[in-house]
Design a protein around this motif. Sequence first.
Motif, PDB file in Angstrom:
ATOM      1  N   TYR A 169       1.826  54.141  -2.417  1.00 39.20           N
ATOM      2  CA  TYR A 169       2.561  55.473  -2.172  1.00 39.20           C
ATOM      3  C   TYR A 169       1.609  56.842  -2.669  1.00 39.20           C
ATOM      4  N   THR A 170       0.721  56.235  -3.792  1.00 41.41           N
ATOM      5  CA  THR A 170      -0.379  57.308  -4.088  1.00 41.41           C
ATOM      6  C   THR A 170      -1.099  57.735  -2.945  1.00 41.41           C
ATOM      7  N   THR A 171      -1.544  56.655  -2.362  1.00 41.29           N
ATOM      8  CA  THR A 171      -2.946  56.745  -1.230  1.00 41.29           C
ATOM      9  C   THR A 171      -2.372  57.389  -0.051  1.00 41.29           C
ATOM     10  N   SER A 172      -1.055  57.186   0.358  1.00 40.55           N
ATOM     11  CA  SER A 172      -0.332  57.912   1.396  1.00 40.55           C
ATOM     12  C   SER A 172      -0.154  59.285   1.238  1.00 40.55           C
ATOM     13  N   THR A 173       0.321  59.732  -0.157  1.00 45.14           N
ATOM     14  CA  THR A 173       0.733  60.840  -0.557  1.00 45.14           C
ATOM     15  C   THR A 173      -0.362  61.770  -0.598  1.00 45.14           C
ATOM     16  N   LEU A 174      -1.535  61.214  -0.852  1.00 45.13           N
ATOM     17  CA  LEU A 174      -2.803  62.138  -0.911  1.00 45.13           C
ATOM     18  C   LEU A 174      -3.401  62.280   0.454  1.00 45.13           C
ATOM     19  N   HIS A 175      -3.289  61.582   1.125  1.00 45.51           N
ATOM     20  CA  HIS A 175      -3.886  61.707   2.738  1.00 45.51           C
ATOM     21  C   HIS A 175      -2.861  62.663   3.007  1.00 45.51           C
ATOM     22  N   TYR A 176      -1.614  62.738   3.103  1.00 45.10           N
ATOM     23  CA  TYR A 176      -0.788  63.944   3.639  1.00 45.10           C
ATOM     24  C   TYR A 176      -0.900  65.058   3.092  1.00 45.10           C
TER      25      TYR A 176
ATOM     26  N   LYS B 280     -14.248  51.984   6.040  1.00 44.62           N
ATOM     27  CA  LYS B 280     -15.103  51.701   4.960  1.00 44.62           C
ATOM     28  C   LYS B 280     -14.398  52.244   3.497  1.00 44.62           C
ATOM     29  N   SER B 281     -13.865  53.245   3.922  1.00 42.10           N
ATOM     30  CA  SER B 281     -13.388  54.299   2.426  1.00 42.10           C
ATOM     31  C   SER B 281     -11.983  53.963   1.962  1.00 42.10           C
ATOM     32  N   SER B 282     -11.043  53.483   2.847  1.00 46.91           N
ATOM     33  CA  SER B 282      -9.662  53.322   2.386  1.00 46.91           C
ATOM     34  C   SER B 282      -9.091  52.023   3.236  1.00 46.91           C
ATOM     35  N   CYS B 283      -7.946  51.165   2.564  1.00 43.95           N
ATOM     36  CA  CYS B 283      -7.413  50.107   3.081  1.00 43.95           C
ATOM     37  C   CYS B 283      -6.136  50.867   3.809  1.00 43.95           C
ATOM     38  N   SER B 284      -5.880  52.067   3.469  1.00 43.06           N
ATOM     39  CA  SER B 284      -4.603  52.725   4.033  1.00 43.06           C
ATOM     40  C   SER B 284      -4.810  53.283   5.246  1.00 43.06           C
ATOM     41  N   LYS B 285      -5.931  53.302   5.818  1.00 44.88           N
ATOM     42  CA  LYS B 285      -6.060  53.880   6.942  1.00 44.88           C
ATOM     43  C   LYS B 285      -7.096  53.103   7.970  1.00 44.88           C
ATOM     44  N   TYR B 286      -7.328  53.382   9.245  1.00 42.63           N
ATOM     45  CA  TYR B 286      -8.017  52.387  10.084  1.00 42.63           C
ATOM     46  C   TYR B 286      -8.478  53.197  11.495  1.00 42.63           C
TER      47      TYR B 286
ATOM     48  N   HIS C 169       1.728  53.099   7.215  1.00 47.13           N
ATOM     49  CA  HIS C 169       2.892  53.972   6.867  1.00 47.13           C
ATOM     50  C   HIS C 169       3.633  52.855   6.157  1.00 47.13           C
ATOM     51  N   ASN C 170       4.630  53.221   5.525  1.00 50.69           N
ATOM     52  CA  ASN C 170       5.609  52.355   4.748  1.00 50.69           C
ATOM     53  C   ASN C 170       5.057  51.593   3.931  1.00 50.69           C
ATOM     54  N   ASN C 171       4.216  52.018   3.125  1.00 45.96           N
ATOM     55  CA  ASN C 171       3.680  51.192   1.988  1.00 45.96           C
ATOM     56  C   ASN C 171       2.918  49.898   2.589  1.00 45.96           C
TER      57      ASN C 171
END
Length: 205
Positions: free
Chosen positions: A110-117, A45-51, A66-68
């Motif tokens: 890139y920003t979303t993945s970086t913030l998650h990591y 629900k919160s992010s399209c960069s995860k599941y 990963h990988n944008n």
Amino acid sequence: SFAIPILKSRCEVSVPSYPGPPDISDEANLNKEGLCTTTNNLTSKSSCSKYYECIHGEKPTQKLCHNNTLFSKSLKRCTNSLSEQESKECGLSPPTKSGKSIIYTILTLYTTSTLHYLHYSLYTLHHLHYTIYTTLSTLQSTYTTLSTLHNLHYTIYTTLTTLQSTYTTLSTLHNLHYTIYTTLSTLQSIYTTLHYLHYTICTTL
């Protein structure tokens, strides 16, 4: 406990689930205990960069694209080719031929993945700090105990040394007493002999 992320493919990486209920939009795929009733990938629900990877009978496992890439509801996997509707739902500009849209998408991913990591790294460092603090506290307690035992050992050693010295003194006094006793016995014997001799002389005279 938290596992180090394990890279399974070029597009996916496993991460630990964070505390709290999972933000799964496909709640119909979960039972009352929060276990999966199907084997599939579920939308966050919160992010399209995860599941969430769902395996029947197990708890959902949070994953990051990963990988944008972003997670597609229709494809049930991470992709860099979202539909126009999915792009809107993820807060992205609709796919166009414009270079600005492509750059915006790349920067957002890139920003979303970086913030998650970064969040995961800070969480891991926090747990490492707590582990080090607990270990140091245990070592401090152990050091204090060993120091107390060392002082006790020194006290016992000093007491034993004093007792040894006392025993030596008593042994010397015992030997002296024996010598005095022997000397007195000898003098008693000489006295008796002289007394008898004196009596004999007096009787003879």
